[in-house]
Design a protein around this motif. Structure first.
Motif, PDB file in Angstrom:
ATOM      1  N   UNK A 107       0.875  -1.267   0.137  1.00 48.36           N
ATOM      2  CA  UNK A 107      -0.138  -0.143  -0.122  1.00 48.36           C
ATOM      3  C   UNK A 107       0.938   1.065   0.053  1.00 48.36           C
ATOM      4  N   UNK A 108       2.029   1.082   0.749  1.00 46.61           N
ATOM      5  CA  UNK A 108       2.826   2.321   0.631  1.00 46.61           C
ATOM      6  C   UNK A 108       4.015   2.409  -0.250  1.00 46.61           C
ATOM      7  N   UNK A 109       4.211   1.225  -0.926  1.00 45.88           N
ATOM      8  CA  UNK A 109       5.162   1.207  -2.162  1.00 45.88           C
ATOM      9  C   UNK A 109       4.884   1.703  -3.412  1.00 45.88           C
ATOM     10  N   UNK A 110       3.552   1.546  -3.731  1.00 42.08           N
ATOM     11  CA  UNK A 110       2.955   1.894  -5.309  1.00 42.08           C
ATOM     12  C   UNK A 110       2.073   3.247  -4.989  1.00 42.08           C
ATOM     13  N   UNK A 111       2.318   4.320  -5.466  1.00 39.59           N
ATOM     14  CA  UNK A 111       1.257   5.586  -5.365  1.00 39.59           C
ATOM     15  C   UNK A 111       0.623   5.835  -6.806  1.00 39.59           C
ATOM     16  N   UNK A 112      -0.438   5.413  -6.841  1.00 39.80           N
ATOM     17  CA  UNK A 112      -1.324   5.497  -8.084  1.00 39.80           C
ATOM     18  C   UNK A 112      -2.799   5.840  -7.698  1.00 39.80           C
ATOM     19  N   UNK A 113      -3.339   6.532  -8.568  1.00 43.23           N
ATOM     20  CA  UNK A 113      -4.689   7.345  -8.230  1.00 43.23           C
ATOM     21  C   UNK A 113      -5.609   6.245  -8.148  1.00 43.23           C
ATOM     22  N   UNK A 114      -5.537   4.986  -8.584  1.00 43.88           N
ATOM     23  CA  UNK A 114      -6.422   3.877  -8.573  1.00 43.88           C
ATOM     24  C   UNK A 114      -6.350   2.966  -7.436  1.00 43.88           C
ATOM     25  N   UNK A 115      -5.289   3.148  -6.792  1.00 41.89           N
ATOM     26  CA  UNK A 115      -4.758   2.217  -5.539  1.00 41.89           C
ATOM     27  C   UNK A 115      -5.084   2.814  -4.158  1.00 41.89           C
TER      28      UNK A 115
END
Length: 817
Positions: free
Chosen positions: A60-68
C-alpha cells in the motif's frame, strides 16, 4: 487501543467486519482527515499470517497510483496489528452490478475497466502480482465512478523482495476468480495471472452478471470450470462492431494457456483504450472445443487428465480448509435455525394453531417434546414465537435449562436474560445483576473451552464478552455519583459494542434523535438482534419516516422473524397516521386472535385505531381500562391528547395536550377543528409569551410548527410561518426533518443554514437519507446518489431500499445526459 484512539485517531464508527478483523472509520487528529483503520486479528505465533499483514501494508505504501488505495500508517499494539489507510467512499463493483444493472453505457464501462487495468499494471510494473482481483476488491466512487483497488492481502512480489507466505501447493485467491495455473500446477506460469482474473471480472462487468461467470455454487465444480470450460462469447450474435471487438479482447484475456493469453495487463489496457475495430482480425482466435481444453497436453488423454484434475482439486480443497472456513464465517450468528426444512415444518404446525382456544396451546408444546431435533433448536423455534403465546417462551426456557450442559443452550439462556435486561433497564440503579454476572462467567468459560470447534462458538464468545461489558458499565453506573455523564461514558467505553448502543436506545431518558443514532450504530454491529429492528421501527414511526418503516417491516417479516407481533402493532399506527384504514383493519384482524390488545403497551394504539375508525364510545372504554396500568410519562401525554381529540373540547386545557389532539385531528382529516385549535394555541402564546419559561416557550413553538406543517400541506396553503425562521425557533431534530419534508413536497429551496442544522441535530445516517431525498426532488440527482450511497454504507439492511432510489436517480441522470 483506547489510548491510541484518543491520542491520535478519534473513532467515528465501525464500517466493516470480516474474517481478518474489523475496519473503523476514524479522524486523524494530526492531519484532520478521515482514515480507515483495519484491525487485523491474528495469533502472534502464526508467522505466515503476520507476514501477510505486513506485506499488505508494504504494498500500500510502495506504489502510489490514483486508482490504488494508499497506506498511511502501521503499528502493533496489544497483540494486534493495525493498518491505517485512506478512506474511500463508494460502492463495490459487486454491489453496483446487483443494484444498478444497465445504468451506464458500454463506453462508461470501458473507461472504468481501463482505469482498473492502469492500477493493476502499476503493480505488475513494480514486480507485484495481485492474485486476488475480484469485484468485491474494487470500489467505484461516485459521481464519476472512479475505481479504487483495495486489499493486497494475497499479493506476491515476483522479484524476491518479500517472503512468499503461501506454500507451493496451496490455493491462494477467491475460487471463482482464480486462474487455471493457480489451480493446476502443471500449467506453466508466465506472469500474466492478473490478466485472466481481470478478464473474468470484466466479463461479469460488461455482461451485468451478479456473480462470476465460472461460479457454480460448489467450489470443486467452480474450479473445474475454470480449468476446463470455455465461456460463451460476451456479446453473442451482435452486429455492433465495438461489442464484437470487446468480446474478442475479453476472450483473448481468458485463454486457459498463459502463453496464448494477452501478455500483460498493460497490453490489455491498451486494447481497451484504443479499441481499433479494424484490427479485430489480428486478435488470435481460439480453436479449442469447450469442456475439453487441457493446456500443454495432448487431446487423447482428456478423460484421464480431467479425472486427475478432479482429484487434485479435491485434495487442494481439503488442504485449504482454512480458506473454506473463512468463506463460510462471513454470515453473522442468527437466531434462525440452519435447517430450513425443519423451520418450515414448525411454521406450518404453528400456523395450524394460529387461533388458540385458550391462552395455552398444549398440542404445539407436545409436538416439540416429541420432535427428534436437538433441545437447543426446539427451544429456539419456540422462543421465536414467544409473542404469539407466552407459554412458548416459558417452555423454551424450560428446554434450555434441561439442556444446560449444552454450551449453546447455556449461551441462549444468558443471551435471553440479557435482552430482557436491555428492554426493561429504565432504572439502572435498582437492577440486580449478580446472577447475570455468574451466568456470563460460566458461559464465557464454556465457550472458551469449545471455541476451536466451530466459528459459531467464536462468535458466541465475542457476543458474551460484549454483553458482560454491559454488566460492567451498569456496575460502574451504580457506583458513580454524577450519573448525568453516563451517556458520554457509554459512547467512549462501548465503541464497537452493539448491545451498548441498543441499551442506550431503550432508556426512557434518551432523546428521540439520539435513539435513532444509537440504533443505526447498533444495526451495523448486531444485525441479527430482533429487538433492534422493533425499536428502530418504533422510532421511524415517531419520526414519520413511513416509507422506511414499511420497508423495515417487510424486511423483518422476510429476514428476521415473521412471528413477532410488535412490528404489526407499530405498522398499525403507521397505516392509521397515513390514512390507510383498510390496511390498518387488516392488521387488527391479524392481531386479534393472539389477544395482544390486553397488553398495557398495545391498548393505546388499539384505542387510536377506534378513534380513526369513528368508534368513539369503544375508544373511550379502552381509555378507561388503561387507568389500571402504570403508564410512562410519554404514554400518559398521548392518552390525554387522545382523550381530548375524542371529546373535541379544548378550551382552558393545557396547550401541549391541545397540540397533541390537534395532530390527531390533522391525521384524521378534521382540518377545520385542527385549524381552530391552532389559532387558540397561537393566541395563548401571544398573550403569555413574557410569562412563559424560555424552554417551555421553545417546546410550544416547535410542536406548534410541526403540527402546522402537515395541516397546511393538506390544505394546499402556503404556510404562514416562514420556513426561513425555523432555525430561530426550536431547531430540534423533528422540526428540521419536517421542514425538509415540507420543502420537498413544495419544491422549495432551503438555505445552507438549514442543511447545517439538519447535520447538527440529526445523526449522520438520518442526515444523509433526508438530505438525499431533498436533493433528488430538487433535481440534483448525482449528489443525491452520493448521499444515498453513504446512508447505505451506514445501514446495510437498507441496501435494497436505497438502491431502488439510486436507480431512479441514475435514470434521471441518463435522461438529462
Amino acid at each position: 487501543m483506547v489510548q491510541l484512539f484518543h491520542n491520535r485517531y478519534q473513532p467515528e464508527k465501525l464500517i466493516g467486519r470480516g474474517g481478518m478483523g474489523k475496519v473503523y472509520l476514524m479522524m486523524d487528529t494530526h492531519t484532520q482527515r478521515r482514515v480507515a483503520i483495519k484491525e487485523c486479528l491474528t495469533c502472534e505465533q502464526d508467522a505466515s499470517l503476520v507476514e501477510r499483514i505486513k506485506r499488505e501494508y508494504y504494498f500500500m505504501t510502495k506504489i502510489k497510483h490514483p486508482h490504488l488505495v494508499t497506506g498511511l500508517d502501521f503499528f502493533h499494539l496489544q497483540g494486534r496489528y493495525f493498518i491505517v489507510m485512506e478512506y474511500v467512499e463508494g460502492f463495490t463493483i459487486s454491489d453496483f452490478l446487483q443494484q444498478y444493472a444497465h445504468s451506464i453505457s458500454l463506453e462508461q464501462q470501458l473507461q472504468v475497466a481501463a482505469q482498473i487495468c492502469s492500477a493493476v499494471a502499476a503493480l505488475n510494473e513494480n514486480g507485484i502480482i495481485h492474485r486476488d482481483i475480484k469485484p468485491e476488491n474494487i470500489i467505484l466512487t461516485p459521481p464519476g465512478l472512479t475505481p479504487k483497488l483495495l486489499d493486497f492481502g494475497v499479493a506476491k512480489a515476483v522479484n524476491g523482495e518479500l517472503v512468499t507466505i503461501t506454500k507451493t501447493n496451496n490455493i491462494v485467491g477467491t475460487p471463482a476468480y482464480m486462474t487455471p495455473e493457480q489451480i493446476d500446477l502443471r500449467i506453466e506460469m508466465c506472469g500474466n495471472l492478473d490478466v485472466f482474473s481481470l478478464g473474468v471480472v470484466f466479463y461479469q462487468f460488461f455482461a451485468w452478471m451478479p456473480q462470476s461467470p465460472f461460479f457454480s455454487g460448489q467450489i470443486v465444480s467452480t474450479l473445474d470450470r475454470i480449468v476446463h470450460s470455455e465461456l460463451p462469447p460476451l456479446f453473442p450474435e451482435t452486429q455492433d462492431a465495438q461489442k464484437r471487438y470487446v468480446s474478442q479482447v475479453i476472450a483473448w484475456a481468458l485463454r486457459k494457456n498463459p502463453r496464448e493469453r494477452i501478455g500483460s495487463v498493460q497490453q490489455l489496457q491498451e486494447l481497451l483504450c484504443q479499441r481499433n475495430v479494424a484490427q479485430m482480425n489480428n486478435i488470435p482466435q481460439t480453436h479449442t472445443s469447450p469442456k475439453t481444453f487441457t493446456p500443454n497436453l495432448s487431446t487423447t488423454s482428456v478423460k484421464k487428465n480431467a479425472t486427475f484434475s478432479y482429484i487434485r482439486i479435491l485434495l487442494l480443497v481439503v488442504a485449504n480448509s482454512a480458506i473454506l472456513l473463512y468463506l463460510n464465517y462471513k454470515a453473522p450468528i442468527s437466531s434462525k435455525v440452519n435447517d430450513k426444512n425443519e423451520m418450515t415444518t414448525y411454521a406450518k404446525i404453528e400456523k395450524s394453531f394460529a387461533v388458540p382456544v385458550t391462552d395455552y396451546t398444549p398440542q404445539l408444546i407436545e409436538f416439540y417434546d416429541k420432535k427428534s431435533s436437538s433441545l437447543y433448536h426446539q427451544g429456539m423455534l419456540l422462543y421465536r414465537m414467544r409473542e404469539k403465546n407466552h407459554a412458548y417462551k416459558k417452555k423454551a426456557i424450560e428446554i434450555w435449562q434441561k439442556d444446560a450442559r449444552n454450551v449453546m443452550s447455556q449461551y441462549q439462556l444468558f443471551y435471553t436474560n440479557m435482552i430482557e435486561l436491555i428492554i426493561t433497564a429504565e432504572n439502572w440503579q435498582q437492577l440486580r445483576i449478580e446472577n447475570l454476572y455468574q451466568q456470563s462467567k460460566q458461559c464465557i468459560s464454556s465457550l472458551e473451552k469449545n471455541r476451536g470447534k466451530s466459528p459459531t462458538y467464536m462468535k458466541m464468545l465475542q457476543m458474551c464478552r460484549d454483553l458482560q461489558e454491559i454488566l460492567d458499565i451498569i456496575t460502574v453506573y451504580q457506583k458513580v455519583s454524577q450519573r448525568q455523564q453516563i451517556t458520554e461514558f457509554f459512547e467512549q467505553k462501548l465503541l464497537g459494542n452493539g448491545f451498548g448502543n441498543l441499551l442506550l436506545a431503550c432508556r426512557k431518558e434518551t432523546r428521540l434523535s439520539k435513539k435513532l443514532e444509537f440504533l443505526h450504530r447498533a444495526l451495523r454491529m448486531i444485525p441479527h438482534e430482533e429487538l433492534l429492528y422493533v425499536k428502530l421501527l418504533e422510532v421511524y414511526k415517531e419520526f414519520e419516516f413511513y416509507d422506511k418503516a414499511t420497508f423495515l417491516y417487510q424486511y423483518i417479516q422476510s429476514n428476521i422473524n415473521p412471528h413477532l407481533l410488535r412490528p404489526d402493532v407499530e405498522m398499525l399506527q403507521v397505516f392509521m397516521r397515513q390514512g390507510k384504514m383498510d390496511k390498518a383493519r387488516q392488521m387488527i384482524e391479524k392481531l386479534t386472535p393472539y389477544k395482544i390488545f390486553k397488553n398495557r403497551d398495545v391498548q393505546l394504539p388499539y384505542c387510536e385505531y377506534h378513534f380513526f375508525a369513528g368508534n368513539d364510545n369503544l375508544a373511550l372504554d379502552i381509555l378507561k381500562d388503561t387507568s389500571r396500568h402504570k403508564l410512562s410519562e410519554r404514554e400518559k401525554n398521548f392518552r390525554e391528547g387522545l382523550r381530548m381529540a375524542i371529546h373535541k373540547k379544548f378550551e382552558n386545557k393545557p396547550v401541549m395536550t391541545i397540540l397533541r389532539a390537534t395532530k390527531l385531528h390533522v391525521q384524521k382529516g378534521n382540518l377545520e377543528l385542527a385549524e381552530k385549535q391552532i389559532r387558540y394555541v397561537e393566541d395563548f402564546i401571544a398573550k403569555n409569551k413574557r410569562s412563559l419559561k424560555k424552554m417551555l416557550l421553545l417546546r410550544l413553538q416547535g410542536l406548534l410548527y410541526r403540527v402546522k406543517l402537515p395541516l397546511h400541506s393538506k390544505q394546499q396553503k402556503m404556510i404562514d410561518v416562514s420556513i426561513k425562521k425555523v432555525p430561530t425557533l426550536l431547531g430540534g431534530s423533528m422540526s428540521i426533518v419536517n421542514t425538509f419534508r415540507f420543502a420537498k413536497k413544495r419544491n422549495m429551496d432551503l438555505s445552507s443554514q438549514h442543511v447545517q442544522l439538519l447535520k447538527v441535530r440529526c445523526d449522520t445516517y438520518t442526515f444523509r437519507f433526508v438530505y438525499a431525498d431533498y436533493l433528488f426532488h430538487n433535481r440534483k440527482y448525482k449528489e443525491a446518489i452520493i448521499y444515498w450511497q453513504k446512508a447505505k454504507q451506514a445501514a446495510p439492511s437498507f441496501r435494497r431500499y436505497f438502491a431502488e432510489k439510486q436507480q431512479e436517480a441514475w435514470r434521471q441522470v441518463n435522461k438529462i445526459e
